[in-house]
Scaffold this motif. Structure first.
Motif, PDB file in Angstrom:
ATOM      1  N   GLY A   1      74.519  28.041  30.949  1.00 13.65           N
ATOM      2  CA  GLY A   1      73.581  27.408  30.031  1.00 13.65           C
ATOM      3  C   GLY A   1      73.994  26.003  29.632  1.00 13.65           C
ATOM      4  O   GLY A   1      73.188  25.243  29.093  1.00 13.65           O
ATOM      5  N   GLU A   2      75.256  25.646  29.872  1.00 16.38           N
ATOM      6  CA  GLU A   2      75.755  24.309  29.555  1.00 16.38           C
ATOM      7  C   GLU A   2      75.737  23.380  30.762  1.00 16.38           C
ATOM      8  O   GLU A   2      76.009  22.181  30.623  1.00 16.38           O
ATOM      9  N   ASP A   3      75.453  23.911  31.952  1.00 15.04           N
ATOM     10  CA  ASP A   3      75.557  23.095  33.160  1.00 15.04           C
ATOM     11  C   ASP A   3      74.631  21.880  33.141  1.00 15.04           C
ATOM     12  O   ASP A   3      75.014  20.795  33.578  1.00 15.04           O
ATOM     13  N   GLY A   4      73.416  22.063  32.647  1.00 14.90           N
ATOM     14  CA  GLY A   4      72.456  20.953  32.638  1.00 14.90           C
ATOM     15  C   GLY A   4      72.942  19.781  31.809  1.00 14.90           C
ATOM     16  O   GLY A   4      72.882  18.626  32.243  1.00 14.90           O
TER      17      GLY A   4
ATOM     18  N   PHE B   1      68.172  29.695  34.102  1.00 12.23           N
ATOM     19  CA  PHE B   1      69.134  28.596  34.074  1.00 12.23           C
ATOM     20  C   PHE B   1      69.538  28.188  35.484  1.00 12.23           C
ATOM     21  O   PHE B   1      69.701  26.995  35.767  1.00 12.23           O
ATOM     22  N   ARG B   2      69.711  29.171  36.363  1.00 11.75           N
ATOM     23  CA  ARG B   2      70.072  28.830  37.743  1.00 11.75           C
ATOM     24  C   ARG B   2      68.984  27.968  38.396  1.00 11.75           C
ATOM     25  O   ARG B   2      69.286  26.974  39.062  1.00 11.75           O
ATOM     26  N   GLY B   3      67.729  28.373  38.199  1.00 14.87           N
ATOM     27  CA  GLY B   3      66.636  27.602  38.778  1.00 14.87           C
ATOM     28  C   GLY B   3      66.517  26.216  38.181  1.00 14.87           C
ATOM     29  O   GLY B   3      66.326  25.221  38.900  1.00 14.87           O
TER      30      GLY B   3
ATOM     31  N   ASN C   1      68.879  24.483  36.561  1.00 14.32           N
ATOM     32  CA  ASN C   1      70.049  23.676  36.880  1.00 14.32           C
ATOM     33  C   ASN C   1      70.005  23.150  38.306  1.00 14.32           C
ATOM     34  O   ASN C   1      70.479  22.036  38.574  1.00 14.32           O
ATOM     35  N   ALA C   2      69.447  23.936  39.215  1.00 18.73           N
ATOM     36  CA  ALA C   2      69.320  23.469  40.597  1.00 18.73           C
ATOM     37  C   ALA C   2      68.453  22.215  40.654  1.00 18.73           C
ATOM     38  O   ALA C   2      68.758  21.267  41.394  1.00 18.73           O
ATOM     39  N   ARG C   3      67.398  22.192  39.864  1.00 14.95           N
ATOM     40  CA  ARG C   3      66.537  21.013  39.818  1.00 14.95           C
ATOM     41  C   ARG C   3      67.281  19.813  39.216  1.00 14.95           C
ATOM     42  O   ARG C   3      67.189  18.693  39.711  1.00 14.95           O
ATOM     43  N   ILE C   4      68.003  20.057  38.139  1.00  8.09           N
ATOM     44  CA  ILE C   4      68.720  18.980  37.456  1.00  8.09           C
ATOM     45  C   ILE C   4      69.828  18.421  38.344  1.00  8.09           C
ATOM     46  O   ILE C   4      70.000  17.197  38.458  1.00  8.09           O
ATOM     47  N   ILE C   5      70.575  19.301  38.987  1.00  6.91           N
ATOM     48  CA  ILE C   5      71.652  18.851  39.867  1.00  6.91           C
ATOM     49  C   ILE C   5      71.089  18.085  41.054  1.00  6.91           C
ATOM     50  O   ILE C   5      71.623  17.041  41.450  1.00  6.91           O
ATOM     51  N   GLY C   6      69.990  18.582  41.618  1.00  6.26           N
ATOM     52  CA  GLY C   6      69.349  17.864  42.719  1.00  6.26           C
ATOM     53  C   GLY C   6      68.908  16.470  42.298  1.00  6.26           C
ATOM     54  O   GLY C   6      69.063  15.508  43.051  1.00  6.26           O
ATOM     55  N   ALA C   7      68.379  16.365  41.085  1.00  5.16           N
ATOM     56  CA  ALA C   7      67.943  15.051  40.576  1.00  5.16           C
ATOM     57  C   ALA C   7      69.131  14.117  40.392  1.00  5.16           C
ATOM     58  O   ALA C   7      69.042  12.919  40.677  1.00  5.16           O
ATOM     59  N   SER C   8      70.250  14.659  39.930  1.00  9.33           N
ATOM     60  CA  SER C   8      71.421  13.817  39.666  1.00  9.33           C
ATOM     61  C   SER C   8      72.090  13.358  40.953  1.00  9.33           C
ATOM     62  O   SER C   8      72.747  12.313  40.976  1.00  9.33           O
ATOM     63  N   GLU C   9      71.944  14.137  42.022  1.00 13.81           N
ATOM     64  CA  GLU C   9      72.624  13.809  43.272  1.00 13.81           C
ATOM     65  C   GLU C   9      71.785  12.961  44.213  1.00 13.81           C
ATOM     66  O   GLU C   9      72.288  12.501  45.243  1.00 13.81           O
TER      67      GLU C   9
ATOM     68  N   ARG D   1      63.238  14.010  33.891  1.00 11.58           N
ATOM     69  CA  ARG D   1      61.963  14.508  34.418  1.00 11.58           C
ATOM     70  C   ARG D   1      62.113  15.941  34.919  1.00 11.58           C
ATOM     71  O   ARG D   1      61.206  16.768  34.735  1.00 11.58           O
ATOM     72  N   ALA D   2      63.240  16.257  35.549  1.00  9.94           N
ATOM     73  CA  ALA D   2      63.468  17.611  36.043  1.00  9.94           C
ATOM     74  C   ALA D   2      63.466  18.603  34.885  1.00  9.94           C
ATOM     75  O   ALA D   2      62.872  19.686  34.979  1.00  9.94           O
ATOM     76  N   TYR D   3      64.111  18.236  33.778  1.00  9.18           N
ATOM     77  CA  TYR D   3      64.156  19.137  32.628  1.00  9.18           C
ATOM     78  C   TYR D   3      62.774  19.304  31.999  1.00  9.18           C
ATOM     79  O   TYR D   3      62.326  20.420  31.735  1.00  9.18           O
ATOM     80  N   VAL D   4      62.104  18.193  31.759  1.00  4.81           N
ATOM     81  CA  VAL D   4      60.793  18.264  31.096  1.00  4.81           C
ATOM     82  C   VAL D   4      59.783  18.991  31.974  1.00  4.81           C
ATOM     83  O   VAL D   4      59.002  19.816  31.480  1.00  4.81           O
ATOM     84  N   ASP D   5      59.787  18.716  33.265  1.00  5.01           N
ATOM     85  CA  ASP D   5      58.849  19.403  34.163  1.00  5.01           C
ATOM     86  C   ASP D   5      59.078  20.916  34.145  1.00  5.01           C
ATOM     87  O   ASP D   5      58.121  21.699  34.117  1.00  5.01           O
TER      88      ASP D   5
END
Length: 209
Positions: free
Chosen positions: A125-128, A66-68, A70-78, A92-96
Protein backbone atom coordinates in the motif's frame (compact mmCIF):
# COMPACT_ATOMS: atom_id res chain seq x y z
CA UNK A 1 -23.55 -24.68 -12.57
CA UNK A 2 -22.00 -23.47 -15.78
CA UNK A 3 -18.80 -24.94 -17.15
CA UNK A 4 -16.16 -22.20 -16.86
CA UNK A 5 -12.32 -22.20 -16.64
CA UNK A 6 -12.46 -21.02 -13.03
CA UNK A 7 -14.00 -24.34 -12.05
CA UNK A 8 -10.60 -25.82 -12.78
CA UNK A 9 -8.38 -23.76 -10.54
CA UNK A 10 -9.36 -20.18 -11.33
CA UNK A 11 -12.31 -19.63 -9.02
CA UNK A 12 -10.32 -17.36 -6.71
CA UNK A 13 -9.46 -15.00 -9.59
CA UNK A 14 -13.06 -15.06 -10.78
CA UNK A 15 -14.35 -14.21 -7.30
CA UNK A 16 -12.01 -11.24 -7.01
CA UNK A 17 -12.88 -9.98 -10.48
CA UNK A 18 -16.62 -10.24 -9.84
CA UNK A 19 -16.27 -8.70 -6.38
CA UNK A 20 -14.46 -5.70 -7.88
CA UNK A 21 -17.28 -5.28 -10.40
CA UNK A 22 -19.98 -5.76 -7.79
CA UNK A 23 -18.79 -3.12 -5.34
CA UNK A 24 -18.58 -0.50 -8.09
CA UNK A 25 -22.14 -1.37 -9.11
CA UNK A 26 -23.81 -1.82 -5.72
CA UNK A 27 -21.35 -0.85 -2.99
CA UNK A 28 -19.57 -2.86 -0.32
CA UNK A 29 -22.53 -3.40 2.01
CA UNK A 30 -24.34 -5.70 -0.42
CA UNK A 31 -21.28 -7.79 -1.17
CA UNK A 32 -21.43 -11.39 0.07
CA UNK A 33 -19.77 -14.67 -0.76
CA UNK A 34 -23.17 -16.23 -1.40
CA UNK A 35 -24.05 -13.51 -3.92
CA UNK A 36 -20.75 -13.98 -5.72
CA UNK A 37 -21.37 -17.72 -5.84
CA UNK A 38 -24.76 -17.11 -7.45
CA UNK A 39 -23.27 -14.67 -9.93
CA UNK A 40 -20.59 -17.15 -10.96
CA UNK A 41 -22.88 -20.17 -11.02
CA UNK A 42 -21.04 -22.17 -8.37
CA UNK A 43 -22.21 -23.74 -5.11
CA UNK A 44 -22.64 -21.51 -2.07
CA UNK A 45 -19.85 -23.39 -0.34
CA UNK A 46 -17.32 -22.98 -3.16
CA UNK A 47 -16.07 -19.45 -2.27
CA UNK A 48 -15.34 -20.63 1.28
CA UNK A 49 -12.48 -22.71 -0.07
CA UNK A 50 -10.66 -19.47 -0.89
CA UNK A 51 -12.02 -16.86 1.56
CA UNK A 52 -13.10 -17.65 5.10
CA UNK A 53 -15.45 -14.64 5.22
CA UNK A 54 -16.28 -11.30 3.64
CA UNK A 55 -13.38 -9.51 5.38
CA UNK A 56 -10.90 -12.01 3.96
CA UNK A 57 -12.34 -11.31 0.52
CA UNK A 58 -11.98 -7.55 1.04
CA UNK A 59 -8.39 -8.00 2.22
CA UNK A 60 -7.54 -9.95 -0.92
CA UNK A 61 -9.43 -7.42 -3.04
CA UNK A 62 -7.40 -4.57 -1.52
CA UNK A 63 -4.14 -6.40 -2.14
CA UNK A 64 -5.13 -7.15 -5.72
CA UNK A 65 -6.19 -3.53 -6.21
CA UNK A 66 -2.88 -2.14 -4.97
CA UNK A 67 -0.98 -4.50 -7.25
CA UNK A 68 -2.94 -3.29 -10.26
CA UNK A 69 -2.68 0.38 -9.33
CA UNK A 70 1.01 0.17 -8.50
CA UNK A 71 1.73 -1.49 -11.84
CA UNK A 72 0.25 1.55 -13.56
CA UNK A 73 2.19 3.98 -11.36
CA UNK A 74 5.48 2.14 -11.79
CA UNK A 75 4.96 1.94 -15.54
CA UNK A 76 4.33 5.69 -15.64
CA UNK A 77 7.47 6.41 -13.62
CA UNK A 78 9.67 4.22 -15.81
CA UNK A 79 8.55 5.66 -19.14
CA UNK A 80 11.01 7.87 -20.98
CA UNK A 81 10.95 11.56 -20.16
CA UNK A 82 12.22 14.17 -17.77
CA UNK A 83 11.34 14.25 -14.09
CA UNK A 84 8.42 16.61 -14.50
CA UNK A 85 6.77 14.59 -17.27
CA UNK A 86 7.23 11.41 -15.22
CA UNK A 87 5.66 13.16 -12.21
CA UNK A 88 2.64 14.16 -14.32
CA UNK A 89 2.27 10.62 -15.69
CA UNK A 90 2.39 9.18 -12.15
CA UNK A 91 -0.32 11.63 -11.09
CA UNK A 92 -2.45 10.76 -14.10
CA UNK A 93 -2.04 7.02 -13.45
CA UNK A 94 -3.28 7.45 -9.88
CA UNK A 95 -6.20 9.73 -10.73
CA UNK A 96 -7.30 7.60 -13.68
CA UNK A 97 -7.32 4.50 -11.47
CA UNK A 98 -9.17 6.34 -8.71
CA UNK A 99 -11.83 7.66 -11.08
CA UNK A 100 -12.31 4.26 -12.71
CA UNK A 101 -12.47 2.35 -9.40
CA UNK A 102 -13.65 4.77 -6.68
CA UNK A 103 -15.23 2.17 -4.39
CA UNK A 104 -12.32 -0.24 -4.79
CA UNK A 105 -9.87 2.54 -3.95
CA UNK A 106 -11.81 3.34 -0.76
CA UNK A 107 -11.71 -0.35 0.16
CA UNK A 108 -7.97 -0.46 -0.54
CA UNK A 109 -7.17 2.47 1.75
CA UNK A 110 -9.57 1.54 4.54
CA UNK A 111 -8.42 -2.09 4.56
CA UNK A 112 -4.75 -1.07 4.58
CA UNK A 113 -5.38 1.02 7.69
CA UNK A 114 -7.34 -1.71 9.49
CA UNK A 115 -5.61 -2.77 12.72
CA UNK A 116 -5.47 -6.36 11.47
CA UNK A 117 -4.02 -5.50 8.04
CA UNK A 118 -1.18 -7.79 7.03
CA UNK A 119 2.39 -6.55 6.73
CA UNK A 120 2.23 -7.42 3.04
CA UNK A 121 -0.79 -5.18 2.50
CA UNK A 122 0.71 -2.31 4.49
CA UNK A 123 3.92 -2.55 2.48
CA UNK A 124 2.35 -2.82 -0.96
CA UNK A 125 0.00 0.00 0.00
CA UNK A 126 3.03 2.30 0.33
CA UNK A 127 4.61 1.40 -3.02
CA UNK A 128 2.81 4.12 -4.99
CA UNK A 129 3.91 6.95 -2.74
CA UNK A 130 7.43 5.50 -2.61
CA UNK A 131 7.60 5.79 -6.41
CA UNK A 132 6.51 9.44 -6.28
CA UNK A 133 8.98 10.14 -3.48
CA UNK A 134 11.82 8.68 -5.56
CA UNK A 135 11.02 10.88 -8.55
CA UNK A 136 10.89 13.97 -6.30
CA UNK A 137 14.26 13.03 -4.77
CA UNK A 138 15.79 12.52 -8.21
CA UNK A 139 14.51 15.92 -9.35
CA UNK A 140 15.95 17.51 -6.22
CA UNK A 141 19.28 15.87 -6.90
CA UNK A 142 19.23 17.20 -10.45
CA UNK A 143 18.55 20.72 -9.17
CA UNK A 144 15.08 20.88 -10.74
CA UNK A 145 13.34 21.04 -7.38
CA UNK A 146 14.39 22.82 -4.22
CA UNK A 147 15.74 20.74 -1.32
CA UNK A 148 13.00 19.58 1.03
CA UNK A 149 11.47 16.74 2.98
CA UNK A 150 10.59 14.22 0.26
CA UNK A 151 8.22 12.37 2.57
CA UNK A 152 6.23 15.51 3.33
CA UNK A 153 6.26 16.59 -0.31
CA UNK A 154 5.03 13.20 -1.50
CA UNK A 155 2.27 13.32 1.12
CA UNK A 156 1.12 16.77 -0.02
CA UNK A 157 1.09 15.55 -3.63
CA UNK A 158 -0.94 12.48 -2.67
CA UNK A 159 -3.48 14.49 -0.67
CA UNK A 160 -3.92 16.98 -3.52
CA UNK A 161 -4.31 14.35 -6.22
CA UNK A 162 -6.56 12.14 -4.11
CA UNK A 163 -8.84 15.11 -3.49
CA UNK A 164 -8.95 15.83 -7.21
CA UNK A 165 -9.77 12.20 -7.91
CA UNK A 166 -12.60 12.11 -5.36
CA UNK A 167 -14.18 15.21 -6.89
CA UNK A 168 -13.81 13.80 -10.39
CA UNK A 169 -15.26 10.41 -9.40
CA UNK A 170 -18.24 12.18 -7.85
CA UNK A 171 -18.86 14.31 -10.95
CA UNK A 172 -18.28 17.44 -8.88
CA UNK A 173 -15.95 19.33 -11.22
CA UNK A 174 -18.69 21.55 -12.69
CA UNK A 175 -17.58 21.05 -16.27
CA UNK A 176 -13.83 21.01 -15.72
CA UNK A 177 -12.24 18.01 -17.41
CA UNK A 178 -10.27 15.52 -15.35
CA UNK A 179 -7.23 16.04 -17.56
CA UNK A 180 -7.35 19.83 -17.09
CA UNK A 181 -7.55 19.35 -13.34
CA UNK A 182 -4.57 16.98 -13.36
CA UNK A 183 -2.50 19.43 -15.40
CA UNK A 184 -3.41 22.39 -13.16
CA UNK A 185 -2.79 20.41 -9.96
CA UNK A 186 0.57 19.03 -11.06
CA UNK A 187 1.66 22.44 -12.36
CA UNK A 188 0.95 23.99 -8.96
CA UNK A 189 2.59 21.14 -7.05
CA UNK A 190 5.71 21.21 -9.20
CA UNK A 191 6.00 24.99 -9.00
CA UNK A 192 5.67 24.84 -5.23
CA UNK A 193 8.31 22.15 -4.93
CA UNK A 194 10.64 24.08 -7.23
CA UNK A 195 10.28 27.16 -5.04
CA UNK A 196 10.76 25.24 -1.82
CA UNK A 197 8.68 24.75 1.31
CA UNK A 198 9.21 25.62 4.97
CA UNK A 199 10.64 22.83 7.07
CA UNK A 200 7.80 21.05 8.93
CA UNK A 201 7.64 21.46 12.69
CA UNK A 202 6.81 17.81 13.18
CA UNK A 203 7.85 14.65 11.39
CA UNK A 204 5.20 13.06 9.21
CA UNK A 205 4.57 9.38 8.56
CA UNK A 206 2.43 9.07 5.48
CA UNK A 207 0.63 5.73 5.78
CA UNK A 208 -1.95 7.15 3.39
CA UNK A 209 -1.10 6.04 -0.09
Amino acid sequence: MTSQPYHHGKLREALLARAAEFIEEAGVDGLSLRQLARDLGVSHAAPGKHFRDKQALLDALALDGFRGMNARIIGASEAAGDHRSRFVRIARAYVDFAVSHPVLLAVMHSTKHHPDASDELRSIGEDGIRVARAVIAEAQGAGELAPGDCEMLALVCFVSLHGAAVLAAGNLLDGTSVDSLIVATTDLLWAGMATGMPAPHVSVKTGLA
